[in-house]
Design an enzyme around this catalytic site. Structure first.
Site, PDB file in Angstrom:
ATOM      1  N   GLU A 157     -10.012  12.432   7.560  1.00 39.21           N
ATOM      2  CA  GLU A 157      -9.875  14.002   6.709  1.00 39.21           C
ATOM      3  C   GLU A 157     -10.940  14.615   6.429  1.00 39.21           C
ATOM      4  O   GLU A 157     -11.431  15.853   6.593  1.00 39.21           O
ATOM      5  CB  GLU A 157      -9.169  13.630   5.465  1.00 39.21           C
ATOM      6  CG  GLU A 157      -7.814  13.255   5.494  1.00 39.21           C
ATOM      7  CD  GLU A 157      -7.319  13.183   4.057  1.00 39.21           C
ATOM      8  OE1 GLU A 157      -6.945  13.849   3.210  1.00 39.21           O
ATOM      9  OE2 GLU A 157      -7.507  11.813   3.595  1.00 39.21           O
TER      10      GLU A 157
ATOM     11  N   THR B  64      -9.410  -5.798   4.072  1.00 38.23           N
ATOM     12  CA  THR B  64      -9.314  -4.770   2.961  1.00 38.23           C
ATOM     13  C   THR B  64     -10.369  -5.346   1.797  1.00 38.23           C
ATOM     14  O   THR B  64     -10.016  -6.476   1.466  1.00 38.23           O
ATOM     15  CB  THR B  64      -8.070  -4.959   2.482  1.00 38.23           C
ATOM     16  OG1 THR B  64      -6.984  -4.421   3.600  1.00 38.23           O
ATOM     17  CG2 THR B  64      -7.600  -3.688   1.340  1.00 38.23           C
TER      18      THR B  64
ATOM     19  N   LYS C 193      -4.524  -1.969  10.184  1.00 37.79           N
ATOM     20  CA  LYS C 193      -4.887  -2.207   8.729  1.00 37.79           C
ATOM     21  C   LYS C 193      -5.206  -3.607   8.158  1.00 37.79           C
ATOM     22  O   LYS C 193      -5.762  -3.657   7.426  1.00 37.79           O
ATOM     23  CB  LYS C 193      -3.872  -1.568   7.844  1.00 37.79           C
ATOM     24  CG  LYS C 193      -3.455  -0.131   8.189  1.00 37.79           C
ATOM     25  CD  LYS C 193      -4.155   0.828   7.316  1.00 37.79           C
ATOM     26  CE  LYS C 193      -3.559   2.234   7.488  1.00 37.79           C
ATOM     27  NZ  LYS C 193      -4.183   3.128   6.610  1.00 37.79           N
TER      28      LYS C 193
ATOM     29  N   GLU D 284     -10.699   3.768   3.987  1.00 41.33           N
ATOM     30  CA  GLU D 284      -9.922   4.544   2.899  1.00 41.33           C
ATOM     31  C   GLU D 284     -10.135   4.208   1.573  1.00 41.33           C
ATOM     32  O   GLU D 284     -10.196   3.124   0.872  1.00 41.33           O
ATOM     33  CB  GLU D 284      -8.368   4.382   3.137  1.00 41.33           C
ATOM     34  CG  GLU D 284      -7.954   4.665   4.817  1.00 41.33           C
ATOM     35  CD  GLU D 284      -6.666   4.679   4.769  1.00 41.33           C
ATOM     36  OE1 GLU D 284      -5.898   3.792   4.023  1.00 41.33           O
ATOM     37  OE2 GLU D 284      -5.803   5.381   5.670  1.00 41.33           O
TER      38      GLU D 284
ATOM     39  N   ARG E 207      -8.332   4.172  13.288  1.00 38.90           N
ATOM     40  CA  ARG E 207      -7.258   5.185  13.743  1.00 38.90           C
ATOM     41  C   ARG E 207      -6.657   5.122  15.027  1.00 38.90           C
ATOM     42  O   ARG E 207      -5.759   5.517  15.219  1.00 38.90           O
ATOM     43  CB  ARG E 207      -8.219   6.459  13.498  1.00 38.90           C
ATOM     44  CG  ARG E 207      -8.897   6.503  12.123  1.00 38.90           C
ATOM     45  CD  ARG E 207      -7.508   6.494  10.868  1.00 38.90           C
ATOM     46  NE  ARG E 207      -7.929   6.684   9.608  1.00 38.90           N
ATOM     47  CZ  ARG E 207      -7.335   6.492   8.497  1.00 38.90           C
ATOM     48  NH1 ARG E 207      -6.063   6.024   8.645  1.00 38.90           N
ATOM     49  NH2 ARG E 207      -7.731   6.700   7.427  1.00 38.90           N
TER      50      ARG E 207
ATOM     51  N   ASP F 291      -9.269   0.120   2.150  1.00 34.93           N
ATOM     52  CA  ASP F 291      -8.401  -0.037   3.078  1.00 34.93           C
ATOM     53  C   ASP F 291      -8.762   0.228   4.507  1.00 34.93           C
ATOM     54  O   ASP F 291      -8.577   1.138   5.171  1.00 34.93           O
ATOM     55  CB  ASP F 291      -6.935   0.564   2.784  1.00 34.93           C
ATOM     56  CG  ASP F 291      -5.901  -0.167   3.818  1.00 34.93           C
ATOM     57  OD1 ASP F 291      -6.153  -1.088   4.438  1.00 34.93           O
ATOM     58  OD2 ASP F 291      -5.093   0.853   3.736  1.00 34.93           O
TER      59      ASP F 291
ATOM     60  N   GLU G 188      -9.372   3.751  -2.245  1.00 41.84           N
ATOM     61  CA  GLU G 188      -8.044   3.704  -2.862  1.00 41.84           C
ATOM     62  C   GLU G 188      -8.392   3.075  -4.334  1.00 41.84           C
ATOM     63  O   GLU G 188      -9.224   2.552  -4.545  1.00 41.84           O
ATOM     64  CB  GLU G 188      -7.000   2.613  -2.179  1.00 41.84           C
ATOM     65  CG  GLU G 188      -6.832   3.194  -0.581  1.00 41.84           C
ATOM     66  CD  GLU G 188      -5.677   2.783   0.067  1.00 41.84           C
ATOM     67  OE1 GLU G 188      -4.828   2.109  -0.329  1.00 41.84           O
ATOM     68  OE2 GLU G 188      -5.667   2.898   1.211  1.00 41.84           O
TER      69      GLU G 188
ATOM     70  N   HIS H  98      -3.789  13.751   0.488  1.00 45.30           N
ATOM     71  CA  HIS H  98      -4.030  12.878   1.834  1.00 45.30           C
ATOM     72  C   HIS H  98      -2.603  13.282   2.738  1.00 45.30           C
ATOM     73  O   HIS H  98      -2.901  13.353   3.960  1.00 45.30           O
ATOM     74  CB  HIS H  98      -4.081  11.864   1.232  1.00 45.30           C
ATOM     75  CG  HIS H  98      -4.400  10.624   2.434  1.00 45.30           C
ATOM     76  ND1 HIS H  98      -5.189  10.667   3.466  1.00 45.30           N
ATOM     77  CD2 HIS H  98      -3.205   9.752   2.741  1.00 45.30           C
ATOM     78  CE1 HIS H  98      -4.883   9.566   4.352  1.00 45.30           C
ATOM     79  NE2 HIS H  98      -3.679   9.101   3.822  1.00 45.30           N
TER      80      HIS H  98
ATOM     81  N   GLN I 185      -4.229   2.650  15.180  1.00 43.03           N
ATOM     82  CA  GLN I 185      -2.825   3.072  14.142  1.00 43.03           C
ATOM     83  C   GLN I 185      -2.374   4.111  14.916  1.00 43.03           C
ATOM     84  O   GLN I 185      -0.809   4.094  14.902  1.00 43.03           O
ATOM     85  CB  GLN I 185      -3.582   3.751  12.863  1.00 43.03           C
ATOM     86  CG  GLN I 185      -2.625   4.058  12.046  1.00 43.03           C
ATOM     87  CD  GLN I 185      -3.374   4.898  10.668  1.00 43.03           C
ATOM     88  OE1 GLN I 185      -4.535   4.705  10.650  1.00 43.03           O
ATOM     89  NE2 GLN I 185      -2.361   5.013   9.734  1.00 43.03           N
TER      90      GLN I 185
ATOM     91  N   ASP J 182       0.719  -1.170   0.147  1.00 43.26           N
ATOM     92  CA  ASP J 182       0.017   0.134   0.012  1.00 43.26           C
ATOM     93  C   ASP J 182       0.678   1.358   0.240  1.00 43.26           C
ATOM     94  O   ASP J 182       1.833   1.228   0.754  1.00 43.26           O
ATOM     95  CB  ASP J 182      -1.047   0.044   1.384  1.00 43.26           C
ATOM     96  CG  ASP J 182      -2.220   1.006   1.157  1.00 43.26           C
ATOM     97  OD1 ASP J 182      -2.337   1.220   0.185  1.00 43.26           O
ATOM     98  OD2 ASP J 182      -2.990   1.242   2.039  1.00 43.26           O
TER      99      ASP J 182
HETATM  100 CA    CA Z   1      -4.230   2.746   3.056  1.00 45.11          CA
END
Ligand code: CA
Length: 441
Positions: A390, A272, A268, A214, A252, A248, A216, A149, A255, A142
């Site tokens: 975000e 996925t 993570k 996420e 948080r 993904d 992607e 971002h 993380q 990834d």
């Molecule tokens: Ca990611």
């Protein structure tokens, strides 16, 4: 390599499958996205998305509507239970299969007229099928290619030093986890993990309270490279089979506590989701564009990441969107809420070819079916931010759903759906289908 546009992209082509001719479909006869499906827990079968139907490629071969190398590749994929043999065969074989499939699904060819007589044998309604992960993914890496971002996340955590000094030189990435990649539609369990939200308190273990998605784009590797033999950027496209969408899922709070000093790990690796259709590089040929993110003051890429055709055609014109449906919205039969919409080519700083060249530059070998994901695709505006971290600015600007509910992060029962669509004047729009998952506690 400048992508080739040929008769399969002709916008005038129509299919004998009526639903493929509706303007809103992601899967007109110009797309011919490849996937893997099964019906009633039967064997996994390779197929082609066409309108709201799947063309069963095993049935096509059984009826001898494909022959030669293309038929043998379909049989290899069917016995393998994945599209990897086709990916390994390389871009020339994928292009000849595409040409044959185009003739088979067109309404103005002899092959198409014959196929139409076998509609009941050849077509499976997509709603009746279980769509599987189309390729066996050995390794998943990834990246962090959206400069917006990277800047946004940097601003949240390092206000004085938003973009780290290596960003415009190195395509930053990490090795992800392939075993937990799941197909669109499969449920996602809220992970538990160790967190410490308050630096004065002790760490605790429990369900994540800041679960996020996420948005992607996934790059599926076609032909691989030998260990010790880097892929030069000029030929990187010949090692890319196509693209898909990726969610993904990210915790948080886990993380934040675990990521230093070695990067993302359990925050993570719990799930996925990928969209079920491989939209081939050939299908995407009309939508190749330069990236819009490099300014005149930005450093030129080092030679191994620089190529003239990649500068002019390295990006893809894709409109991306994220939709959310809460459990109360679903009960009230409300339409999904549009959380964000943005564009791939105006968000990312590094092209897929640059990712392939960089990943192999140390001699690392990529194998057919490997997945390289772009990282969260966030654009320059708040409406185009590709994750809730975000979009709600760490929860400080909650979203209000049509039911009046608010969202900082995902709640149990929330369904997240991602879409991607390519449009360009003179060409038939194509899309990626859905990348969807529901969170449960
Ligand atoms: Ca990611």
């Amino acid at each position: 390599v400048i992508p080739a546009i040929d008769e399969t992209h002709n916008s005038e082509l129509r299919s004998w499958v009526d639903s493929a001719n509706t303007p809103t479909t992601d899967f007109p006869v110009q797309n011919l996205a490849l996937g893997l499906f099964r019906v009633m827990n039967g064997r996994a079968r390779p197929g082609v998305a066409i309108g709201d139907q799947i063309l069963d490629l095993t049935a096509v071969v059984d009826l001898k509507l494909l022959d030669g190398a293309e038929a043998r590749l379909v049989e290899a994929c069917a016995s393998d239970g994945a599209l990897n043999p086709l990916l390994a065969a390389g871009p020339e074989q994928m292009r000849s299969l595409r040409s044959a499939l185009s003739l088979l699904l067109r309404d103005d060819s002899a092959q198409g007229r014959t196929a139409r007589e076998h509609t009941a044998t050849l077509l499976v309604p997509t709603v009746d099928a279980e769509l599987l992960v189309p390729v066996r993914i050995g390794d998943y890496s990834d990246f962090y290619t959206s400069i917006h971002h990277a800047s946004n996340v940097g601003r949240m955590f390092r206000p004085d030093n938003a973009l780290l000094p290596n960003y415009k030189w190195v395509p930053i990435g990490y090795h992800g986890r392939a075993s937990s990649i799941i197909p669109s539609g499969e449920g996602v369990h809220r992970p538990s993990g160790q967190t410490r939200d308050d630096s004065r308190a002790l760490p605790v273990f429990g369900p994540s309270r800041r679960l996020d998605y996420e948005l992607e784009v996934g790059v599926i590797i076609g032909r691989g490279n030998a260990l010790g033999a880097p892929i030069p950027i000029a030929s990187a496209d010949t090692h890319i089979a196509g693209l898909c969408l990726v969610n993904d899922w990210s915790a948080r709070d886990i993380q934040t506590w675990e990521y230093q000093p070695l990067g993302p790990f359990l925050a993570k690796s719990f799930a996925t989701t990928i969209s079920p259709w491989l939209v081939t590089l050939d299908a995407l040929a009309p939508f190749r564009v330069p990236l819009a993110t490099r300014g005149p003051d930005d450093p030129a890429p080092l030679a191994y990441l620089d190529d003239a055709s990649d500068r002019s055609h390295g990006g893809f014109a894709i409109e991306l969107s994220v939709w959310l449906t809460s459990a109360p919205m679903r009960e009230a039969k409300r339409a999904p809420f549009l959380v964000s919409t943005g564009r791939y080519e105006s968000s990312v700083y590094w092209t897929p070819a640059q990712l392939v060249a960089h990943h192999t530059s140390n001699g690392c070998n990529l194998r057919p079916g490997d997945l390289l994901a772009t990282g969260t695709v966030s654009g320059p505006t708040p409406e185009s931010r590709g994750c809730l971290l975000e979009r709600t600015w760490r929860g400080s600007e909650p979203l209000t759903l049509p039911t009046g509910e608010t969202r900082r992060f995902l709640e149990d029962g929330d369904e997240v759906s991602m879409r991607g669509r390519c449009e360009r004047p003179g060409f038939r729009p194509i899309g990626f289908g859905e990348c969807r998952g529901i969170v449960s506690g």
